[in-house]
Design an enzyme around this catalytic site. Structure first.
Site, PDB file in Angstrom:
ATOM      1  N   TRP A 179       0.867  -1.186   0.000  1.00 24.19           N
ATOM      2  CA  TRP A 179       0.000   0.000   0.000  1.00 24.19           C
ATOM      3  C   TRP A 179       0.906   1.239   0.000  1.00 24.19           C
ATOM      4  CZ3 TRP A 179      -1.901   2.851   4.761  1.00 24.19           C
ATOM      5  CH2 TRP A 179      -2.894   3.785   4.423  1.00 24.19           C
ATOM      6  N   ASP A 260      -0.399  -4.980   9.690  1.00 24.51           N
ATOM      7  CA  ASP A 260      -1.413  -4.050   9.218  1.00 24.51           C
ATOM      8  C   ASP A 260      -2.650  -4.886   8.889  1.00 24.51           C
ATOM      9  OD1 ASP A 260      -3.048  -2.254   7.964  1.00 24.51           O
ATOM     10  OD2 ASP A 260      -1.562  -1.545   6.516  1.00 24.51           O
ATOM     11  N   LYS A 296     -13.149  -0.809   6.250  1.00 18.57           N
ATOM     12  CA  LYS A 296     -13.730  -1.718   5.254  1.00 18.57           C
ATOM     13  C   LYS A 296     -14.694  -2.702   5.886  1.00 18.57           C
ATOM     14  CE  LYS A 296      -9.923  -0.132   3.234  1.00 18.57           C
ATOM     15  NZ  LYS A 296      -9.562   0.475   1.998  1.00 18.57           N
TER      16      LYS A 296
HETATM   17  N1  KET Z   1      -3.595  -0.463   5.329  1.00 14.87           N
HETATM   18  C1  KET Z   1      -3.859  -0.941   4.108  1.00 14.87           C
HETATM   19  C2  KET Z   1      -3.149  -2.145   3.632  1.00 14.87           C
HETATM   20  C3  KET Z   1      -4.810  -0.279   3.301  1.00 14.87           C
HETATM   21  O1  KET Z   1      -5.057  -0.789   2.100  1.00 14.87           O
HETATM   22  C4  KET Z   1      -5.462   0.863   3.771  1.00 14.87           C
HETATM   23  C5  KET Z   1      -6.411   1.582   2.922  1.00 14.87           C
HETATM   24  C6  KET Z   1      -5.154   1.297   5.072  1.00 14.87           C
HETATM   25  C7  KET Z   1      -4.214   0.613   5.814  1.00 14.87           C
HETATM   26  C8  KET Z   1      -5.762   2.516   5.705  1.00 14.87           C
HETATM   27  O2  KET Z   1      -7.113   2.537   5.798  1.00 14.87           O
HETATM   28  P1  KET Z   1      -7.876   3.510   6.821  1.00 14.87           P
HETATM   29  O3  KET Z   1      -8.940   4.102   6.018  1.00 14.87           O
HETATM   30  O4  KET Z   1      -6.891   4.532   7.335  1.00 14.87           O
HETATM   31  O5  KET Z   1      -8.344   2.624   7.897  1.00 14.87           O
HETATM   32  N2  KET Z   1      -6.457   1.419   1.667  1.00 14.87           N
HETATM   33  C9  KET Z   1      -7.409   1.975   0.709  1.00 14.87           C
HETATM   34  C10 KET Z   1      -7.779   3.401   0.895  1.00 14.87           C
HETATM   35  C11 KET Z   1      -6.613   4.342   0.946  1.00 14.87           C
HETATM   36  O6  KET Z   1      -5.701   4.283   0.124  1.00 14.87           O
HETATM   37  O7  KET Z   1      -6.647   5.197   1.850  1.00 14.87           O
HETATM   38  C12 KET Z   1      -6.904   1.702  -0.707  1.00 14.87           C
HETATM   39  O8  KET Z   1      -5.798   1.153  -0.858  1.00 14.87           O
HETATM   40  O9  KET Z   1      -7.623   2.002  -1.664  1.00 14.87           O
END
Ligand code: KET
Length: 450
Positions: A179, A260, A296
């Protein structure tokens, strides 16, 4: 051409003012006593002290939504950000979340006082149980400290800041690819970011040998970022046996695991199954960090609700660690928001609501899995060149298609389909109605663009 009589005479006050301002733009300080500036105070005031700020590029993931929003096409499709959509292409608020919110609104005893620095106590306890298991000996021994943070990102950031202040090794290994925000989160916290092999483009699977070699040659004590399940962007996870080998290797070299967990329940549809990698590491009695997100799996994206758990050797260490986590959090945002954490706690502590959540979560995971099948079938029926079996083999929200950035740009320009330039597709953004459009676009991209 006649330029007038004054072309070689001394510069006018206006010209002198202009050149003073140009010099200023090039870095020289303005001299307030300069009469030519004093003559025109409004001109000097019109230059922003932020004039040197250059425009930054959009975020590689969230910028895809910005571009999508600007596209007037009725056929446009956003497969960029990892956010669940219904069959109708609409964002989804889970029923059980609506129910919890209603209960919270109806409860007149609830107030809007600040939460403690570490967040809502119930939420923290329940989050630790959700990820580590209700019967986790680490929890029973009080060896776990959990702090509520701003979703997954905030949990990673707080953990990273803690490690930069209190851990002896400042190198963190992240998978290649990962990510995109990981690099920035850990880098800005002051850790040195290195990568370990993870994905093999040839097999579109795990490069297990490369992974073991890289972790095997990492310095003792280094931090290792692991995706608990549903690796983003590749959709490739180690098997249980591979996890066990990773665990043994990491423990033998005292590498510190930082998990993570952004997709618990989204990979298999089962919350416990998707936490197995973490529980394997906690069972051996060793230490680790876990960043949890409810964006999610509970659909609470914009509520920014998550948790950082640190599993320690003893209750005494855990309580000292917590005291230091408070010193990280207080100057960063003082204390976390109350609403999202209250929703989560309401659902997790009520048996019936928890079960309702599990059913809704499973339905989301199943819909994503059925999209994989439909896309795979659609490409096969079009005779699209290449082996697309990875679409059904990969796990979680994303398919790492193997499409290159030129092919992605083609799909966006010709088909108004938006995805990240690395070829990652958010399967959760797809529906039975839009699969044919995507399959047409992929087919055209693969056959027309090298
Ligand atoms: N870790 C991973 C692996 C991840 O894909 C995301 C979010 C997050 C943490 C952080 O999510 P939060 O909303 O802070 O709980 N990924 C998606 C959204 C983004 O990029 O912010 C994505 O990859 O589309």
């Amino acid at each position: 051409m006649h330029r007038g009589n004054d072309s070689h005479s001394s510069p006018s006050p206006a010209d002198r003012r202009l050149s003073a301002l140009v010099r200023h733009l090039q870095g020289s300080p303005l001299d307030a006593a300069d009469p030519c500036l004093a003559a025109a105070p409004t001109s000097a005031a019109q230059i922003s002290v932020f004039d040197h700020v250059v425009r930054a590029p959009e975020d590689p993931i969230l910028g895809v939504t910005v571009a999508y929003n600007k596209d007037p096409s009725p056929n446009k499709l956003n497969l960029g950000v990892g956010a669940y959509r219904t069959e109708e292409g609409k964002p989804l608020v889970l029923n059980v979340v609506r129910k919890a919110e209603q209960m919270l609104v109806n409860d007149r005893s609830r107030v809007k006082e600040y939460l403690p620095i570490v967040g809502l106590a119930d939420f923290n306890k329940l989050s630790a149980k959700l990820i580590l298991g209700t019967d986790s000996p680490a929890i029973q021994d009080n060896r776990v400290t959990t702090v509520q943070c701003l979703s997954g990102t905030g949990s990673l950031r707080v953990g990273a800041e803690f490690l930069a202040r209190h851990y002896h090794q400042h190198t963190i290994y992240i998978p290649q690819p990962t990510w995109g925000n990981h690099v920035k989160i850990f880098g800005l916290a002051g850790l040195a970011v290195k990568t370990y092999h993870y994905y093999d483009p040839a097999t579109r699977g795990l490069n297990f040998k490369g992974l073991l070699e890289d972790l095997g040659s990492a310095p003792s004590g280094a931090i290792v970022l692991l995706h608990a399940c549903a690796h983003n962007p590749t959709g490739v996870d180690p098997t249980a046996q591979e996890w066990e080998q990773i665990r043994k290797l990491m423990r033998s070299k005292a590498l510190l695991p930082f998990f993570d967990s952004a997709y618990q329940g989204f990979a298999s549809g089962n919350l416990d199954a998707d936490a197995q990698s973490i529980r394997m590491f906690v069972r051996d009695g060793g230490e680790c960090l876990v960043a949890q997100s409810y964006a999610k799996n509970m659909g609470l994206y914009g509520e920014r609700v998550g948790a950082l758990s640190m599993v320690c050797r003893s209750a005494d260490v855990a309580s000292r660690v917590e005291s230091q986590l408070k010193l990280v959090i207080r100057p960063m945002y003082s204390s976390p928001p109350i609403h999202g954490a209250s929703i989560v706690a309401t659902i997790l502590k009520d048996r019936a609501m928890f079960q309702e959540w599990e059913v809704e979560l499973k339905a989301m995971a199943d819909r994503i899995i059925s999209m994989r099948k439909q896309l795979f079938d659609a490409l096969r029926s079009r005779g699209t060149p290449g082996d697309w079996s990875h679409i059904i083999k990969q796990i979680g929200m994303f398919t790492f298609t193997g499409l290159n950035s030129a092919q992605v740009a083609f799909m966006t320009k010709e088909y108004h389909i938006y995805l990240t330039s690395d070829g990652r597709i958010s399967m959760a953004g797809l529906s039975s109605r839009t699969v044919p459009h995507l399959a047409d676009a992929i087919h055209a991209a693969v056959t027309k663009v090298a």
